[in-house]
Design a protein around this motif. Structure first.
Motif, short mmCIF file in Angstrom:
data_model
loop_
_atom_site.label_atom_id
_atom_site.label_comp_id
_atom_site.label_asym_id
_atom_site.label_seq_id
_atom_site.Cartn_x
_atom_site.Cartn_y
_atom_site.Cartn_z
N THR A 50 0.83 -1.21 0.00
CA THR A 50 0.00 0.00 0.00
C THR A 50 0.86 1.27 0.00
OG1 THR A 50 -0.13 -0.31 2.39
CG2 THR A 50 -2.04 -1.01 1.10
N TYR A 86 -9.85 2.93 -0.03
CA TYR A 86 -9.74 1.68 -0.80
C TYR A 86 -10.90 1.55 -1.79
CZ TYR A 86 -6.46 -0.25 2.74
OH TYR A 86 -5.42 -0.50 3.58
N GLU A 88 1.18 -4.56 11.46
CA GLU A 88 0.45 -5.51 10.63
C GLU A 88 0.29 -6.84 11.37
OE1 GLU A 88 -1.07 -4.87 7.47
OE2 GLU A 88 -0.75 -3.09 8.67
N ASN A 97 -6.76 -0.89 12.06
CA ASN A 97 -6.56 0.11 11.02
C ASN A 97 -7.54 -0.17 9.87
OD1 ASN A 97 -5.57 1.82 9.02
ND2 ASN A 97 -3.94 0.38 8.43
C1 UD1 Z 1 -4.13 -3.13 4.81
C2 UD1 Z 1 -3.36 -2.44 5.93
C3 UD1 Z 1 -3.89 -2.94 7.27
C4 UD1 Z 1 -5.37 -2.67 7.38
C5 UD1 Z 1 -6.08 -3.27 6.20
C6 UD1 Z 1 -7.54 -2.86 6.21
C7 UD1 Z 1 -1.15 -2.03 5.03
C8 UD1 Z 1 0.27 -2.45 5.02
N1 UD1 Z 1 -1.96 -2.76 5.78
O1 UD1 Z 1 -3.94 -4.53 4.93
O2 UD1 Z 1 -3.21 -2.29 8.33
O3 UD1 Z 1 -5.87 -3.20 8.60
O4 UD1 Z 1 -5.50 -2.82 4.97
O5 UD1 Z 1 -8.23 -3.56 5.24
O6 UD1 Z 1 -1.50 -1.05 4.39
N2 UD1 Z 1 -3.39 -2.27 -2.69
C9 UD1 Z 1 -2.76 -1.64 -3.73
N3 UD1 Z 1 -1.47 -1.98 -3.99
C10 UD1 Z 1 -0.80 -2.92 -3.29
C11 UD1 Z 1 -1.47 -3.56 -2.22
C12 UD1 Z 1 -2.75 -3.20 -1.94
O7 UD1 Z 1 -3.32 -0.79 -4.41
O8 UD1 Z 1 0.35 -3.20 -3.60
C13 UD1 Z 1 -4.77 -1.90 -2.39
C14 UD1 Z 1 -5.73 -3.06 -2.53
O9 UD1 Z 1 -6.31 -3.08 -3.80
C15 UD1 Z 1 -6.75 -2.76 -1.45
C16 UD1 Z 1 -5.96 -2.00 -0.40
O10 UD1 Z 1 -4.82 -1.51 -1.05
O11 UD1 Z 1 -7.76 -1.90 -1.93
C17 UD1 Z 1 -5.58 -2.85 0.79
O12 UD1 Z 1 -4.89 -3.99 0.36
P1 UD1 Z 1 -5.02 -5.36 1.14
O13 UD1 Z 1 -3.99 -6.29 0.63
O14 UD1 Z 1 -6.43 -5.81 1.12
O15 UD1 Z 1 -4.74 -4.91 2.63
P2 UD1 Z 1 -3.71 -5.47 3.65
O16 UD1 Z 1 -2.33 -5.27 3.13
O17 UD1 Z 1 -4.11 -6.82 4.01
#
Ligand code: UD1
Ligand code: MG
Length: 482
Positions: free
Chosen positions: A90, A115, A170, A185
């Motif tokens: 992210t 998101y 995390e 979060n």
């Molecule tokens: C992330 C948060 C976590 C939070 C959770 C809530 C981080 C490191 N962690 O977890 O603290 O509790 O969201 O749902 O941020 N995305 C991108 N590019 C990437 C990765 C993800 O655009 O490289 C987008 C995804 O499409 C999604 C969002 O970011 O919309 C969150 O990604 P996801 O992998 O679901 O979240 P976590 O990393 O599990």
């Protein structure tokens, strides 16, 4: 449909993260394109963001990039589509967006991150987050929620003495003690652009997932002397994402429950909210009644005192005041004031029913304009036709509009009475006040006021049954009555 933001300090930018693969959906359709309440999940995210009136909006894409980008461009042609590279996380996604926005015009002030897969988030909650962020002069403000089961989420780390936010850990990197924390979060934040830009430079992939974590920005900002704070919401639905189809259905049901409730509060009677589904795009007036098992989709509108249902599915159907639409499947139709449709009616696009008109049981209609007070009461098909006012179309009438290659029009005037099982072989015109006999096959135009009969003389063969079906039940019955 989001309310306009009245806050004077609109954010400089909203960044919507939508690069994730969404593998748990097990779908060829990208996750964020799956709909809830008639709008894609990313459509909901964009609507909530637009309500903040941000100066700019960027969406980060990667998985199924072209399909997602085309969909976003359709919803918001002004949105900046940003491609994330192969560095995951992210943090990298936000960095890519910030760089792309800065390249056009350096961002100053508040940057909100949301998101693409959190469909119930509202503009109001984003406004609360942004307002707190700006009022308190924070470097970062994170939206949080307290969950009974916080598994999988990043946890909010707070100072043991003063309770201030220290950072986010995390789940996969957390200790057992940290995993006991229930404040999570949401992944939705307001950042000061300069703080965000600077902190992201120090974010690495050195963690259990090998990703650049956006969450690291909080700890970095705090260590740099910035104020880091949280806005906790009691409404957990607003921060919940849909990762698989079970969550999609759960969120879809809650979204619908909220929409149906809000219509009831605005004066719509809904007999059974649990079996009533209303898209976000539908408009209803006060004193509309919706009976059980009804789905209203798309740009459907229902005016005052109209009754819809039970068991009706209507897409892009306009229903005027006092109309009743019962057990009907319809799309692209217009129903006039006080008109009746159903039960068991199939309205196809281009159906326009005039005031006080009727399309009754087991009728299919398409591209047909029906004048005021005209009735097609039972069993038939009307397509590519125009029917005048106060005309009565008898039972089982059909417009034979298709010659196997082309479609042709049937024009029927006002005050016409047609007999049962009349077939109109189009193109054909029936004048005002004309009558047709039962079983008429109308191949030629009928002048106004004429009676049309397709006369095949009737022949009765006396004694036929006893001669040709001797010993049958019919023959016995005939024998008794002769
Ligand atoms: C992330 C948060 C976590 C939070 C959770 C809530 C981080 C490191 N962690 O977890 O603290 O509790 O969201 O749902 O941020 N995305 C991108 N590019 C990437 C990765 C993800 O655009 O490289 C987008 C995804 O499409 C999604 C969002 O970011 O919309 C969150 O990604 P996801 O992998 O679901 O979240 P976590 O990393 O599990
Ligand atoms: Mg992840």
């Amino acid at each position: 449909m989001s309310p306009q933001n009245t806050n004077s300090s609109n954010p400089a930018a909203v960044i919507v993260l939508a690069a994730g693969a969404g593998t748990r959906m097990k779908s060829r359709l990208p996750k964020i394109l799956h709909p809830i309440g008639g709008i894609s999940m990313v459509g909901h995210a964009l609507a909530a963001a637009h309500g903040l009136n941000p100066e700019r909006l960027a969406v980060v894409v990667r998985f199924e990039r072209d399909q997602v980008a085309a969909h976003i461009a359709q919803l918001d042609p002004k949105a900046l589509i940003v491609d994330q590279d192969e560095i995951p996380g992210t943090g990298r996604a936000v960095q890519a967006a910030l760089e792309a926005l800065d390249a056009e015009n350096e961002i100053e002030g508040t940057v909100v991150v949301t998101y693409g897969d959190v469909p119930l988030l509202t503009t109001e909650l984003l406004e609360e987050l942004t307002a707190t962020h700006q009022k308190d002069n924070n470097a970062v403000t994170v939206l949080t929620a307290v969950l009974d089961d916080a598994t999988g989420y990043g946890r909010i780390l707070r100072d043991a003495t003063d309770g201030t936010v220290l950072g986010i850990r995390e789940h996969k990197d957390a200790s057992d003690a940290e995993r006991g924390i229930k404040e999570i979060n949401s992944g939705i934040y307001a950042f000061d652009a300069a703080v965000l830009r600077e902190a992201l430079k120090s974010v690495t992939t050195d963690n259990n997932q090998g990703e650049m974590y956006l969450t690291d920005v909080l700890g970095l900002a705090r260590n740099d002397g910035g104020r880091v704070a949280a806005v906790a919401t009691a409404d957990r639905w607003q921060v919940e994402g849909a990762n698989d189809r079970v969550q999609l259905a759960t969120l879809g049901a809650e979204h619908n429950r909220r929409i149906v409730e809000s219509w009831m509060r605005r004066g719509v009677t809904v007999i059974d909210p649990a079996t009533t589904w209303i898209d976000s795009t539908v408009e209803l007036d006060e004193d509309v009644t919706i009976l059980p098992g009804t789905q209203l989709h798309g740009k459907t509108t229902v005016a005052r005192d109209a009754v819809v249902g039970p068991d009706s599915t209507l897409t892009d159907v306009q229903i005027a005041e006092r109309a009743e639409v019962t057990r009907t499947h319809g799309s692209g139709a217009v129903i006039g004031e006080g008109a009746h449709v159903g039960p068991f009616t199939y309205l196809r696009p281009g159906t326009v029913l005039g005031a006080d008109g009727k399309i009754g049981a087991f009728y299919e209609t398409k591209n047909v304009t029906i004048g005021r007070g005209s009735k097609l009461s039972h069993l038939g098909y009307a397509g590519d036709a125009e029917i005048g006012e106060d005309t009565n179309i008898g039972c089982g009438n059909i417009t034979a509009n298709y010659d196997g290659v082309n479609k042709h029009r049937t024009v029927i005037g006002s005050g016409v009475r047609t007999g049962s099982n009349t077939v109109f072989v189009a193109p054909v015109t029936v004048g005002d006040g004309a009558f047709t006999g039962a079983g008429a096959i109308v191949r030629k135009d009928v002048p106004a006021g004429a009676l049309t009969l397709s006369v095949a003389p009737q022949r009765n063969d006396e004694g036929w049954t006893e001669t040709h079906r001797p010993g049958s039940i019919s023959a016995a019955a005939a024998g008794k009555s002769n």
